[in-house]
Design an enzyme around this catalytic site. Structure first.
Site, PDB file in Angstrom:
ATOM      1  N   ASP A  81       0.790  -1.218   0.019  1.00 13.18           N
ATOM      2  CA  ASP A  81      -0.107  -0.016  -0.086  1.00 13.18           C
ATOM      3  C   ASP A  81       0.711   1.207   0.156  1.00 13.18           C
ATOM      4  OD1 ASP A  81      -3.071   0.561   1.082  1.00 13.18           O
ATOM      5  OD2 ASP A  81      -1.776   2.221   1.200  1.00 13.18           O
ATOM      6  N   ASN A 117     -12.885  -2.743   2.606  1.00 17.71           N
ATOM      7  CA  ASN A 117     -13.826  -1.787   2.827  1.00 17.71           C
ATOM      8  C   ASN A 117     -14.761  -1.669   1.507  1.00 17.71           C
ATOM      9  OD1 ASN A 117     -12.549  -0.367   5.069  1.00 17.71           O
ATOM     10  ND2 ASN A 117     -10.777   0.231   3.462  1.00 17.71           N
ATOM     11  N   HIS A 166     -10.317  -4.898  -3.397  1.00 20.07           N
ATOM     12  CA  HIS A 166      -9.077  -5.563  -2.769  1.00 20.07           C
ATOM     13  C   HIS A 166      -9.257  -5.933  -1.491  1.00 20.07           C
ATOM     14  CE1 HIS A 166      -9.637  -1.135  -2.469  1.00 20.07           C
ATOM     15  NE2 HIS A 166      -8.951  -1.135  -1.295  1.00 20.07           N
ATOM     16  N   HIS A 226     -12.001  -0.907  -6.925  1.00 18.50           N
ATOM     17  CA  HIS A 226     -11.363  -2.099  -7.581  1.00 18.50           C
ATOM     18  C   HIS A 226     -11.427  -3.146  -6.257  1.00 18.50           C
ATOM     19  CE1 HIS A 226      -9.078  -4.534 -10.613  1.00 18.50           C
ATOM     20  NE2 HIS A 226      -9.068  -5.220  -9.531  1.00 18.50           N
ATOM     21  N   HIS A 229      -7.135  -5.527   2.282  1.00 18.16           N
ATOM     22  CA  HIS A 229      -5.798  -5.356   3.201  1.00 18.16           C
ATOM     23  C   HIS A 229      -5.440  -6.361   3.755  1.00 18.16           C
ATOM     24  CE1 HIS A 229      -6.622  -0.823   2.161  1.00 18.16           C
ATOM     25  NE2 HIS A 229      -7.950  -1.453   1.980  1.00 18.16           N
ATOM     26  N   GLY A 272     -16.049   3.088   3.963  1.00 14.87           N
ATOM     27  CA  GLY A 272     -14.924   3.720   3.788  1.00 14.87           C
ATOM     28  C   GLY A 272     -13.700   3.479   2.404  1.00 14.87           C
TER      29      GLY A 272
HETATM   30  P1  AMP Z   1      -9.879   1.446   0.192  1.00 12.40           P
HETATM   31  O1  AMP Z   1     -10.046   2.661   0.899  1.00 12.40           O
HETATM   32  O2  AMP Z   1     -10.099  -0.009   0.701  1.00 12.40           O
HETATM   33  O3  AMP Z   1     -10.308   1.701  -1.169  1.00 12.40           O
HETATM   34  O4  AMP Z   1      -8.053   1.469   0.148  1.00 12.40           O
HETATM   35  C1  AMP Z   1      -7.433   2.039  -1.066  1.00 12.40           C
HETATM   36  C2  AMP Z   1      -6.012   1.778  -0.576  1.00 12.40           C
HETATM   37  O5  AMP Z   1      -5.261   2.053  -1.930  1.00 12.40           O
HETATM   38  C3  AMP Z   1      -5.575   2.940   0.399  1.00 12.40           C
HETATM   39  O6  AMP Z   1      -5.087   2.220   1.544  1.00 12.40           O
HETATM   40  C4  AMP Z   1      -4.390   3.688  -0.242  1.00 12.40           C
HETATM   41  O7  AMP Z   1      -3.390   3.963   0.264  1.00 12.40           O
HETATM   42  C5  AMP Z   1      -4.090   2.438  -1.626  1.00 12.40           C
HETATM   43  N1  AMP Z   1      -3.513   3.236  -2.696  1.00 12.40           N
HETATM   44  C6  AMP Z   1      -4.011   4.073  -3.629  1.00 12.40           C
HETATM   45  N2  AMP Z   1      -3.155   4.227  -4.670  1.00 12.40           N
HETATM   46  C7  AMP Z   1      -2.331   3.422  -4.285  1.00 12.40           C
HETATM   47  C8  AMP Z   1      -1.072   3.065  -5.448  1.00 12.40           C
HETATM   48  N3  AMP Z   1      -0.668   3.709  -6.619  1.00 12.40           N
HETATM   49  N4  AMP Z   1      -0.382   1.939  -4.991  1.00 12.40           N
HETATM   50  C9  AMP Z   1      -0.435   1.497  -3.665  1.00 12.40           C
HETATM   51  N5  AMP Z   1      -1.463   1.503  -2.991  1.00 12.40           N
HETATM   52  C10 AMP Z   1      -2.517   2.764  -3.385  1.00 12.40           C
END
Ligand code: AMP
Length: 111
Positions: free
Chosen positions: A26, A83, A96, A94, A98, A89
């Site tokens: 992340d 999330n 994913h 897309h 964590h 949140g």
């Molecule tokens: P969510 O709120 O569950 O959609 O989490 C999105 C996550 O993607 C956040 O923790 C961001 O820090 C992470 N994120 C956004 N852009 C990138 C990127 N280019 N590379 C890696 N992580 C990213």
């Protein structure tokens, strides 16, 4: 954004990849170890994935968690979070998961 990482148009620190999934660090870590795991096929959230994905992708996602925990040496435990939608949140639409770890994380608290 995550599709651009999958297509290699945007760089990422990739931890693990196979035919079905990709995992990378992340960019804004919330714990000493923080990676995300994405299916390569696009689902907008875990809710969408739960409703419409195939068994092969579901198995790959679930199995990848332990594979990645081993790669990251998360022997003392870790947390998985996904999330979903506005109230969940979710920032990136897309699906994913964590993985957070590297220290004792404490209780889950909703701010
Ligand atoms: P969510 O709120 O569950 O959609 O989490 C999105 C996550 O993607 C956040 O923790 C961001 O820090 C992470 N994120 C956004 N852009 C990138 C990127 N280019 N590379 C890696 N992580 C990213």
């Amino acid at each position: 954004m995550f599709e651009k990482i999958i297509s290699r148009d945007v760089p990422a620190d990739i931890i693990y990849e196979d035919d079905e999934i990709i995992s990378f660090k992340d960019i804004n870590p919330q714990a000493p170890i923080h990676v995300v795991i994405n299916p390569k096929k696009e689902y907008c959230s875990f809710d969408d994935f739960s409703r419409s994905s195939g068994e092969k992708t579901i198995l790959a996602m679930i199995r990848s968690i332990a594979i990645i925990a081993d790669i990251l040496k998360l022997k003392k435990g870790y947390r998985i979070i996904s999330n979903i939608g506005d109230f969940g949140g979710q920032e990136i639409p897309h699906f994913h998961i964590h993985i957070l770890g590297g220290k004792r994380l404490g209780r889950i608290v909703a701010p």
